[in-house]
Design an enzyme around this catalytic site. Structure first.
Site, PDB file in Angstrom:
ATOM      1  N   ARG A  27       0.827  -1.202   0.000  1.00 49.72           N
ATOM      2  CA  ARG A  27       0.000   0.000   0.000  1.00 49.72           C
ATOM      3  C   ARG A  27       0.857   1.245   0.000  1.00 49.72           C
ATOM      4  NH1 ARG A  27      -3.707   0.527   4.968  1.00 49.72           N
ATOM      5  NH2 ARG A  27      -4.314  -1.590   4.426  1.00 49.72           N
ATOM      6  N   GLY A  28       0.263   2.331  -0.470  1.00 52.22           N
ATOM      7  CA  GLY A  28       0.895   3.640  -0.465  1.00 52.22           C
ATOM      8  C   GLY A  28      -0.173   4.688  -0.253  1.00 52.22           C
ATOM      9  N   VAL A  33      -2.624  -2.378  -3.241  1.00 53.71           N
ATOM     10  CA  VAL A  33      -2.563  -3.442  -4.238  1.00 53.71           C
ATOM     11  C   VAL A  33      -2.847  -4.778  -3.570  1.00 53.71           C
ATOM     12  CG1 VAL A  33      -1.117  -4.640  -5.919  1.00 53.71           C
ATOM     13  CG2 VAL A  33      -0.905  -2.180  -5.633  1.00 53.71           C
ATOM     14  N   ASP A 142       7.410   8.363 -14.357  1.00 52.96           N
ATOM     15  CA  ASP A 142       7.910   7.906 -13.061  1.00 52.96           C
ATOM     16  C   ASP A 142       8.800   6.673 -13.235  1.00 52.96           C
ATOM     17  OD1 ASP A 142       8.315   7.991 -10.350  1.00 52.96           O
ATOM     18  OD2 ASP A 142       6.425   7.023  -9.819  1.00 52.96           O
TER      19      ASP A 142
END
Length: 316
Positions: A27-28, A33, A142
């Site tokens: 996670r972020g 996910v 990115d």
């Protein structure tokens, strides 16, 4: 549906858009996910769920849908396939191929400096993926080691198989300059091109700059610019000359260092025209560098961590 789920087991067993959530992978701030089961086709996928505030942003949602379609349409052996993207229960989601492997961030952290042949093989595959995306007018924005998966290859001539991840996240819709409304930069500062910092229009040459930063890190063990302060790092990308690779790797030919320096030029027009042109020049400059024969791949030497580190590239 509460967001983010308070615990890794918060959505386990839930069915979202035809996918049954099996376990959390990572996670972020922007997403979580999960490993999930596609109930229609019976396959396992990586299911990325974006935070609800992005769903409520009409411009973001439209850009998300547009770029996800473009990303899903790119059939390339070095781009993680996007199966589906959409909205369910107020949450934007992306279903992607679940790739077993390590991310390049983990490899660099453990290996420090990669062997020249391995770094060149990884670079060539990334360049091919990026140029394929650029041909579709899709800029990644990115490119970084955490967004590169390195799985085992098919034979001794191709010991690694590289995948580029994190397409179709609509980063462009957050801001034309690359900053969110809260002032947070979209992307990773160690690899960001000067034109993105200045808020100028970007094209594939911004990804080329980021790729060159990754190449420098693979060979030297660190990105070209290292500063304690974020503002100092942004300044360095825009104005400071990059250090020569030969300072950290005397075994690297000076000509190869010049190739990387050109890809790190402050002005896009001063860089190579494409990522593959960069790789061609780098390969020629590195010809004869390193041991002959099959070079042991970093995939051979580094066991997969637990939990799988490939989940992190799917997090923004």
């Amino acid at each position: 549906m509460s967001w983010p789920p308070k615990s890794p087991s918060g959505l386990i067993g839930a069915e979202i858009a035809g996918y049954r959530v099996e376990r959390e992978l990572g996670r972020g701030g922007m997403a979580v996910v999960y490993r999930a089961r596609d109930l229609r086709l019976g396959r396992t996928v990586a299911l990325k769920l974006l935070a609800p505030e992005y769903t409520r942003n009409d411009a973001f949602r439209r850009r998300f849908e547009q770029e996800s379609r473009v990303a899903a349409a790119i059939e390339h052996p070095h781009i993680v396939p996007v199966f589906e993207a959409g909205e369910a229960d107020g949450i934007l989601y992306i279903a992607m191929c679940l790739v077993a492997g390590l991310d390049l961030r983990a490899l660099i952290d453990r290996e420090s400096r990669l062997p020249v042949p391995a770094a060149l093989r990884i670079t060539a595959q990334l360049a091919s993926a990026l140029d394929a995306a650029h041909a579709r007018d899709l800029v990644h924005r990115d490119v970084k080691p955490a967004n590169v998966l390195v799985a085992k290859g098919v034979d001794s001539e191709h010991p690694e198989h590289v995948y580029l991840t994190d397409f179709g996240l609509a980063k462009k819709s957050l801001s034309l300059t690359g900053f969110t409304t809260a002032g947070e930069f979209v992307g990773t500062l160690d690899y960001v091109a000067p034109e993105r910092i200045a808020g100028r229009p970007v094209d594939g040459r911004a990804d080329l700059y980021s790729l060159a930063c990754v190449v420098h890190e693979m060979l030297a063990g660190a990105p070209p610019f290292q500063r304690a302060d974020h503002l100092d790092l942004l300044w360095a990308h825009q104005y400071d000359p990059p250090p020569a690779l030969t300072e950290e790797r005397p075994d690297i030919p000076a000509l190869a260092a010049d190739v990387v320096r050109k890809a790190l030029a402050k002005a896009p027009d001063d860089r190579h025209d494409s990522c593959l042109e960069f790789v061609t020049a780098l390969r020629a400059a590195l010809a004869g560098t390193g041991p002959r024969g099959r070079t042991p791949t970093v995939v051979d030497r580094v066991p997969p961590p637990e939990p799988p580190s490939w989940a992190r590239p799917f997090l923004a």
